[in-house]
Design an enzyme around this catalytic site. Structure first.
Site, PDB file in Angstrom:
ATOM      1  N   TYR A   6       5.053   4.458   0.975  1.00 58.72           N
ATOM      2  CA  TYR A   6       3.703   5.013   0.916  1.00 58.72           C
ATOM      3  C   TYR A   6       2.845   4.304  -0.141  1.00 58.72           C
ATOM      4  CZ  TYR A   6       5.777   8.763   3.711  1.00 58.72           C
ATOM      5  OH  TYR A   6       6.423   9.468   4.693  1.00 58.72           O
ATOM      6  N   ASP A  50      15.386  11.657   0.466  1.00 58.19           N
ATOM      7  CA  ASP A  50      16.063  10.379   0.657  1.00 58.19           C
ATOM      8  C   ASP A  50      15.053   9.259   0.469  1.00 58.19           C
ATOM      9  OD1 ASP A  50      18.519  10.961   3.219  1.00 58.19           O
ATOM     10  OD2 ASP A  50      18.788  10.178   1.196  1.00 58.19           O
ATOM     11  N   HIS A  63       8.287  -1.785   4.592  1.00 56.10           N
ATOM     12  CA  HIS A  63       8.432  -0.570   5.398  1.00 56.10           C
ATOM     13  C   HIS A  63       7.267   0.373   5.142  1.00 56.10           C
ATOM     14  CE1 HIS A  63      10.379   0.113   1.534  1.00 56.10           C
ATOM     15  NE2 HIS A  63      10.277   1.414   1.708  1.00 56.10           N
ATOM     16  N   TYR A  93       1.388  14.191   7.739  1.00 52.00           N
ATOM     17  CA  TYR A  93       1.512  15.078   6.581  1.00 52.00           C
ATOM     18  C   TYR A  93       1.473  14.310   5.273  1.00 52.00           C
ATOM     19  CZ  TYR A  93       6.309  14.025   4.942  1.00 52.00           C
ATOM     20  OH  TYR A  93       7.416  13.417   4.391  1.00 52.00           O
ATOM     21  N   ARG A  94       1.495  12.971   5.381  1.00 57.03           N
ATOM     22  CA  ARG A  94       1.617  12.138   4.178  1.00 57.03           C
ATOM     23  C   ARG A  94       1.385  10.711   4.640  1.00 57.03           C
ATOM     24  NH1 ARG A  94       7.424  12.297   1.057  1.00 57.03           N
ATOM     25  NH2 ARG A  94       6.861  11.179  -0.837  1.00 57.03           N
TER      26      ARG A  94
END
Lengths: 141, 523
Positions: free
Chosen positions: B91, B150, B387, B468-469
């Site tokens: 993120y 995780d 990623h 959600y994020r």
């Protein structure tokens, strides 16, 4: 088995390959008493890494440690404590997850210089030099 | 290369701010130039590597130092980007939305202030990691379990504030938050809930206190700097049995989720269980080249070989039973009966697994709150390392699950990537988290990823599925999908922002919320 024993057992198992290979005499260790401040990590799943591990470790006069992708057990099993106290010279032929996680974790405890080159789609060849931060507390930065 | 300056800020202003910061925290704890490198996103999506580049970082050690830094930032209009431990990889890590921001790194504030075994809670500072709290509990021999995400190296507080999830019955991390201390942009310190009553002994016991419940506005936001947070911890259960159920076909996901829903609502499935896809599970212990040397997603033949080699299915449901044996026996009987309706379903406990390492053995540790970094092995799937997480939420129905799966997997494979998704079971919803792994050094692959991501956001929103994020590069994009009633929610967020942070110094652009002077034409 309690959780804490699981982690400690895993960490011990990562150190075992060094000790066992001394007994086998296959050239994967440089000394009967491993020097904990230097290591050559190799991902034993890949033939390229296995093939180069003994030569590279011998040429660097350090011990080789067989790993896979996960650095957790190794880190909690001793490297965390060492990184804040000693200079480390670490070399490796591993996958990205091992290299990336190790570098991030080291930077929380030390100043790190790193060189990385890609060998193939699976493996990276890397070197990290870490020196403990010159302050009286660890830093999760 | 010179670091990006914040918009409207001169080098002189920035240097003055850093000088004043050094007087607060000491020379060792202000980072610029090469020393600020660890605050860069290690896997940037944008071609322009300066677009989310911090100019510097400052690391305070106490609430009082945070207050002083906030006051200086206000005086000089220096934008700060607040991170707890900066481990929000997939993120954006510790990198800011607004280029040139100074990262306010709270990781030195790493005290575990209190742990109550009697009530099951901890009061922590932002720099406390899951590893720290886990080790503390083990050393004190407390009969408490953590709930961990995780991977587990992030901040207990930071993960909860970003609405992260875990895999025990306490898996809704922000739902387990109770009470916080916040430094406002102007330097005042506030305690929420029962913490606002001097001498209260229920700050970490009762969430709501009196009056408006404000804790939520400090999650996924830039309205204040959280410096203490309470988190509930699960009492160690009298028994624990992890299990895995595998399903052989892609289309099984529809029936699986229809079975999961009533079991979850009825508390037969007690934990944050997950339904994980084949490639995601394979990537934990294998790499793509071990099965397929071509370009694009793996073919069916490779998928079948992976299933055989790893003894897993196209979908793998990992859950756990918590409680004394009579309880867990009854729960297992109900669970097994329900899933037996799916042809080809196979049932495993850890002792049934033939090889090590193994996905159930790995998940078994996570589902009992042991922090690890094993999950990062997925980076190795194609070796590229980059990623990004695409994370829409859906109702927990089979119809929505298969629809989401087909939408996302179709687009992912069309763009040349493998589908690596999981459905995390919430109370009444699914978090459908798809990790897209790409070669960060391949410019074309990054471009395809960016196009893919924006397409999926658009298509998901058209069906009512919102994330959600999200990654810092897409915060405006995702915020734009929550536009009901002419963007009423964003307009309200902006009013709150202007009231609490009038000079707009905190985390500009977080969740698409911009300070007034940078809002431009945004709604």
């Amino acid at each position: 088995m309690k959780r804490r024993q699981f982690i400690q057992a895993s960490a011990s198992s990562l150190l075992l390959p060094v000790i066992l290979s001394t007994a086998r005499g296959d050239g994967l260790t440089a000394a009967a008493a491993p020097r904990l401040t230097s290591r050559f990590f190799f991902d034993h799943r890949f033939e390229t890494a296995r093939r180069h591990a003994s030569d590279r470790a011998a040429s660097l006069r350090i011990d080789a440690v067989a790993v896979q992708g996960d650095v957790t057990s190794f880190w909690v099993g001793g490297m965390d404590a060492l990184a804040g106290r000693q200079t480390l010279e670490l070399h490796g032929m591993t996958t990205e997850s091992f290299r990336f996680c190790l570098e991030v974790l080291l930077r929380e405890r030390s100043t790190v210089t790193a060189q990385v080159s890609r060998l193939d789609s699976n493996l990276l060849h890397w070197h990290m030099h870490s020196s403990p931060l010159d302050i009286g507390e660890s830093f999760h930065g | 290369m010179a670091e990006a300056l914040p918009a409207g800020i001169s080098a002189r202003q920035l240097n003055e701010a850093l000088t004043r910061f050094r007087k607060i925290v000491g020379d060792s704890w202000v980072f610029s130039g090469e020393k600020a490198r660890s605050y860069h996103d290690p896997y940037p999506v944008a071609d322009d590597t300066q677009s989310h580049r911090a100019s510097a970082a400052v690391a305070p050690a106490s609430t009082e130092e945070v207050q002083q830094i906030a006051k200086i930032a206000n005086d000089l209009r220096i934008p700060l980007w607040v991170v707890s431990r900066g481990k929000n990889f997939a993120y954006g890590g510790a990198a800011p939305v607004l280029a040139g921001s100074v990262v306010l790194d709270l990781s030195r504030m790493n005290r575990i202030l209190e742990v109550s075994e009697k009530f099951g809670y901890a009061l922590v500072e932002p720099g406390v990691s899951y590893f720290d709290l886990y080790n503390y509990i083990q050393e004190k021999k407390l009969k408490l379990w953590l709930d961990v995400p995780d991977p587990g190296w992030g901040s207990v507080m930071g993960n909860a504030l970003d609405h992260g999830v875990g895999y025990t019955p306490y898996g809704d991390h922000f739902g387990m938050q109770c009470g916080m201390e916040v430094v406002l942009a102007t330097g005042e310190v506030v305690r929420t809930g029962m913490g606002a009553m001097p001498g209260s002994n229920a700050w970490q016991l009762f969430k709501y206190g009196f009056g408006p419940y404000v804790d939520g506005i400090f999650s996924q936001s830039n309205f204040g700097i959280v410096t203490k947070m309470g988190i509930w911890l699960m009492p160690e259960p009298p028994g624990y049995r992890p299990y895995m159920i595998t399903f052989p076909r892609e289309e099984d996901i529809e029936q699986v989720v229809e079975i999961v829903r009533p079991l979850k609502l009825g508390n037969v499935i007690q934990n944050g269980a997950t339904i994980r896809s084949l490639v995601l599970d394979a990537a934990i212990f294998s790499t793509k080249s071990q099965y397929f040397s071509g370009k694009g997603p793996i073919p069916d033949s490779a998928a079948r070989q992976i299933m055989a080699d790893h003894d897993i299915g196209m979908w793998n449901f990992c859950g756990a039973l918590y409680g004394p044996p009579p309880v867990t026996d009854a729960l297992w009987a109900a669970t097994r009966d329900a899933f037996s309706a799916i042809p080809g379903a196979k049932f495993y406990f850890p002792e049934d697994r033939r090889k090590s390492p193994d996905i159930l053995l790995h998940r078994a540790e996570t589902m009992r709150g042991v922090p690890k970094l094993t999950e990062f092995n997925f980076l190795n799937w194609n070796g590229g390392g980059g990623h990004v997480g695409f994370s829409p939420v859906s109702p927990s129905t089979g119809e929505d699950a298969i629809k989401q799966y087909r939408m996302v997997s179709g687009r992912v494979r069309e763009a040349g990537f493998d589908y690596m998704g999981l459905m995390a079971i919430g109370f009444k919803e699914l978090h459908h988290v798809t990790v897209i792994v790409y070669d960060q050094n391949d410019r074309d692959e990054r471009r395809r990823l960016d196009e893919l991501f924006r397409t999926m956001v658009r298509e998901a929103a058209a069906e009512g599925y919102g994330e959600y994020r999200t990654h810092i590069h897409y915060m405006d994009t995702i915020a734009g999908t929550y536009g009901w009633n002419d963007n009423a929610l964003m307009k309200m967020n902006q009013k709150i922002k202007d009231a609490l942070d009038p000079n707009g110094i905190l985390s500009a652009g977080k969740s698409g919320i911009w300070p007034r002077h940078l809002r431009g034409g945004k709604p």
